[in-house]
Design a protein around this motif. Sequence first.
Motif, PDB file in Angstrom:
ATOM      1  N   ARG A   7       0.386  31.819  18.071  1.00  0.00           N
ATOM      2  CA  ARG A   7       1.750  31.323  17.851  1.00  0.00           C
ATOM      3  C   ARG A   7       1.710  29.950  17.215  1.00  0.00           C
ATOM      4  O   ARG A   7       0.827  29.135  17.494  1.00  0.00           O
ATOM      5  N   LEU A   8       2.714  29.657  16.372  1.00  0.00           N
ATOM      6  CA  LEU A   8       2.735  28.388  15.656  1.00  0.00           C
ATOM      7  C   LEU A   8       2.863  27.211  16.592  1.00  0.00           C
ATOM      8  O   LEU A   8       2.230  26.179  16.399  1.00  0.00           O
ATOM      9  N   TYR A 336       3.512  31.448   9.098  1.00  0.00           N
ATOM     10  CA  TYR A 336       3.866  31.669  10.497  1.00  0.00           C
ATOM     11  C   TYR A 336       5.357  31.891  10.697  1.00  0.00           C
ATOM     12  O   TYR A 336       5.767  32.677  11.550  1.00  0.00           O
ATOM     13  N   ARG A 497      -3.736  33.726   7.812  1.00  0.00           N
ATOM     14  CA  ARG A 497      -3.116  32.704   8.647  1.00  0.00           C
ATOM     15  C   ARG A 497      -4.172  31.937   9.444  1.00  0.00           C
ATOM     16  O   ARG A 497      -4.118  30.718   9.568  1.00  0.00           O
TER      17      ARG A 497
END
Length: 656
Positions: A7-8, A336, A497
Amino acid sequence: MTTTAPRLGTALARLLILAAALLGTLLAGAAPASAHAALTGSDPKDGAVVVTAPKEVNLTFSEQVAMSADSIRVLDPAGRRADTGEIRDLCSGSVVRYGVGLRAGLPDGTYTVAWQAVSADSHPVAGAFTFSIGAPSQTSVALPDQEPGGGLVGALYGIARYLSYAGFAVLVGGGAFVLVCWPRGASVRPVQRTVVRAWLTLTGATLVMLLLRNPYTGSGELSDAFDLAGLRNVLETKTGAALTSRLLLLGAAALFVAVLFGSYTRRTDPKEKRDLVFGLGVGGTVVATGIAGTWALAEHASTGIQPGIAMPVDILHLLAVAAWLGGLTVLLVALYRTPSVERAAVERFSKVAFASVAVLAATGLYQSWRQVGSWSALTGTRYGQLLLVKIGLMGVLVGIAWISRRWTQRLADLPSTKDLPSTEGDTGEEEEAEEAEEAENAAESGEAGETEGGEAPAAASDVDPERAAQLARQRAAVATARRKRERDADPERSGLRRSVLTEAAVAVVLLAVTTVLTATEPGRTEEEAGRSNAASGPVAVPDRPVDLRLPFDTGGVDGKGVVRLSLDPGRTGANGLHLYVERPDGKPLDVPEIKIALTLEAKNVGPLPVAPDRIQAGHWSASGVQIPMPGEWRIQVTVRTSDIDQTTIDKNVKIG
């Protein structure tokens, strides 16, 4: 098994923790304000013993410095000012020299010269040394322990410098990423917020640096940040002018950001949009170059050798850093927060990043040669060692970028069906919030669906508002989880990512090292200052006797007194030595034995014994005392006042 990207929020938290820890470590390990201009000589020299009081004290520096009325202070043994307070500019050609006049009729004793200035590359420098008139004496002068640019003010100023670099990189690189790589990103809220926050960070950091500049280069007291007189003096300096110019250029940058995220996103006509892109590109390049120039004009590039070449090279270096690392930051946010970022945008950024690395390699090679100059400086100075760390981090970053490029190529090789719809996820969190709001409104108006028994929806008045809100939040969470599953179901994008996130983490470390590097004395300057000091030698005062006054106490009866020693002419070769032993009241003290030894510890020479002859009560002499080489010699005198009472006293003195 599907690969899931982190998760960002967690990723950004890790980046911030890493940045804070690294920045604290580097700033704690670095000198608070490493000297970029070095003191290469003085008259009188450090440790000199002069027969008569000089008319002035002169200081010579390795590069140009800015001096104030209190930059050179001469203090007598009691700590009182012995100078006239008038700084004299004695610079001539490439020689940078300043002096201050001394008051007439100064008594004998040890005097302290304390100096403080600002080097041409904007960093504060300071130091102190002593010289003696007639003979050395005790001094009550206590100099501040805090180095210039240190303490709380120095730490805050260093953090502001770091944030200004980071804000510049994201502001310029983010704008370039949108214009060149992903025009549709101008309408994406997370991208907009990232660039706007970068502008706010750079503006705020610049204001903080402007306010802290006065105490940073002066008193070191945080309260002086709001001294209007001091601020006015700062505005008259080169650094103050650079910071003010940066603020003005940031006003133009604000207009650029407003047009990019405002008018540009609303244009629908292709020709108008192309014209606007051209105008934004030209204007943005000019503004970005101007902001980068505020660093080049006030720091390392503006001083030293080849400043006319170094400043444009420094500007190119900063712009390349911004295009790469700033664009990388915005790409990370896009990957993201907006999974619909097109693979073509990633491919274009990969080409921009490659070009930026090429520019960084060329400009970095020139800057390294200019600031280091030799292999010995690369490994033997703090600047060179930090530069090696930076080069290593650059290598790691390029390696990770190569991995990201491989992921990008894999995305490009996939069929077009792998692209996510370009109309979904553009605003990320905003869409989630809108869905939650719609669900809540529906629940509150009684549109909650059928009940468990298949009954018609209950009237709005019969619905529990808390239950309706809970159902709305659950629906929003389900929608968010569905989008996340769709996003993470693409392993290529998940791999990209992860690699971009790793790039960003290394970039944070690299930026911290660069910030410390800009506040460190260049290796070339450090070596040149060392050679200059070595060339000038540790000579005290050439062709003048060295006179010492050494109190002693053997602890026995009549065991207190003073030894006065004179070494004439006080240079290498043969010298005549006279030694007088006196009681505290100044009368001669006849002692049974005196022994003298000379030691040059830096060269492992000595101790060289000297056996003086007794001339008369309290007077001993030796001729032909050989001083084989110049340096800082330790003179040891052993005084015996009885069969069992004796003591050894010593003093270091520089002899040419």
